[in-house]
Enzyme design. Structure first.
Site, PDB file in Angstrom:
ATOM      1  N   PRO A   1      51.991  32.988  41.338  1.00  0.00           N
ATOM      2  CG  PRO A   1      52.401  31.107  40.009  1.00  0.00           C
ATOM      3  CD  PRO A   1      52.992  32.412  40.429  1.00  0.00           C
TER       4      PRO A   1
ATOM      5  CD  GLU B   1      60.218  26.904  35.494  1.00  0.00           C
ATOM      6  OE1 GLU B   1      59.138  26.470  35.969  1.00  0.00           O
ATOM      7  OE2 GLU B   1      60.358  27.161  34.284  1.00  0.00           O
TER       8      GLU B   1
ATOM      9  NE  ARG C   1      35.483  47.886  35.581  1.00  0.00           N
ATOM     10  CZ  ARG C   1      34.493  47.831  36.469  1.00  0.00           C
ATOM     11  NH1 ARG C   1      34.737  47.596  37.732  1.00  0.00           N
ATOM     12  NH2 ARG C   1      33.244  48.022  36.093  1.00  0.00           N
TER      13      ARG C   1
ATOM     14  CG  ASP D   1      31.067  46.873  38.769  1.00  0.00           C
ATOM     15  OD1 ASP D   1      30.483  47.037  37.689  1.00  0.00           O
ATOM     16  OD2 ASP D   1      32.147  47.410  39.064  1.00  0.00           O
TER      17      ASP D   1
END
Ligand code: 4G0
Length: 242
Positions: free
Chosen positions: A87, A114, A152, A167
């Site tokens: 994160p 954590e 992709r 896209d």
């Protein structure tokens, strides 16, 4: 491209990589994906991979030794981007995906608990990536998102390469509304311009819809989007209702 993934939960990858575009890219040998179990690199009696944080605090951290042992064994000392999903990482966007797609090889580390001992981040990892501002129970789902978005983009992975240019996000704008048959469903009609056969008019309508949609939903994207002076002028006079 070769992608190595280091995880405590190898089975999580079996479903997603066995379907759709990723499966096709693997079958066509556009990419090799190897999943490695971090536990295999823990050499103590109990094969321990986590421990309590120095200084106290909640939860457990991934230990440095098994992570260094695993990465060194997998890369064989070769220079490879080593990416930690966390994160705290650089936020993933299409631009970052394009950058990652240029690498010949990368190793993704899926953290757990954590977090990881910071010496791993400082001395083993070359890049930290986050797929969004939320916490997951592990880095696996984030790694799958990165792999899907990157694979992709490899030449030959999609049915038609034309779809890439169309896209969402390829020009920094959201995609225009799309319709398929039937022409009328429950009384709701397809916009007539799409049935006109006038390709210049259709392109103009789609471009306009992309810009208006981006203005209403994601005005933050417009700063970086590739717009003409005329298009910038058109939106500058408009509120988000426009
Ligand atoms: C490392 C990525 C890994 C550190 C991983 C958590 C969300 C993302 C993990 C932590 C993840 C994301 C410090 C909580 C595993 N959660 N947004 N969880 N900490 O890409």
């Amino acid at each position: 491209m070769r992608i190595d993934i280091l995880t405590l939960f190898p089975n999580m990858f079996v479903g997603p990589f066995g379907e759709s575009i990723t499966k096709r890219a693997i079958d066509r040998q556009l990419v090799t994906i190897a999943i490695h179990n971090l536990r295999d690199y823990a050499w103590d009696k109990h094969r321990i991979v986590d421990d309590y944080p120095y200084g106290g605090g909640p939860g457990m951290l991934l230990k440095a030794e098994p992570l260094f042992a695993a990465v060194e064994a997998i890369t064989g000392g070769e220079e490879t981007p080593v990416i930690l999903l966390t994160p705290q990482g650089r936020l993933l966007c299409q631009e970052v995906v394009e950058e990652l797609a240029t690498h010949e090889r990368m190793l993704l580390i899926c953290g757990h608990y954590e977090g990881v001992d910071d010496r791993v981040r400082q001395h083993l990892v070359s890049d930290e990536i986050s797929i969004g501002d939320y916490v997951l129970s592990g880095g696996e789902l984030a790694a799958m998102v990165v792999v899907d978005a990157v694979v992709r983009r490899l030449p030959g992975a999609l049915g038609s390469e034309a779809s890439v240019a169309e896209d969402s996000h390829s020009d920094g704008l959201l995609k225009y509304p799309q319709y398929t048959r039937p022409q009328v469903y429950r009384g709701w009609e397809v916009p007539p311009v799409l049935l006109s056969g006038n390709h210049a008019q259709i392109a103009k309508w789609r471009r306009e819809q992309s810009i208006l949609r981006t203005l209403r939903r994601r005005p933050d994207l417009l700063e970086k989007a590739k717009l003409t002076d005329k298009e910038r002028e058109m939106i500058s006079g408009r509120g988000i209702e426009g």
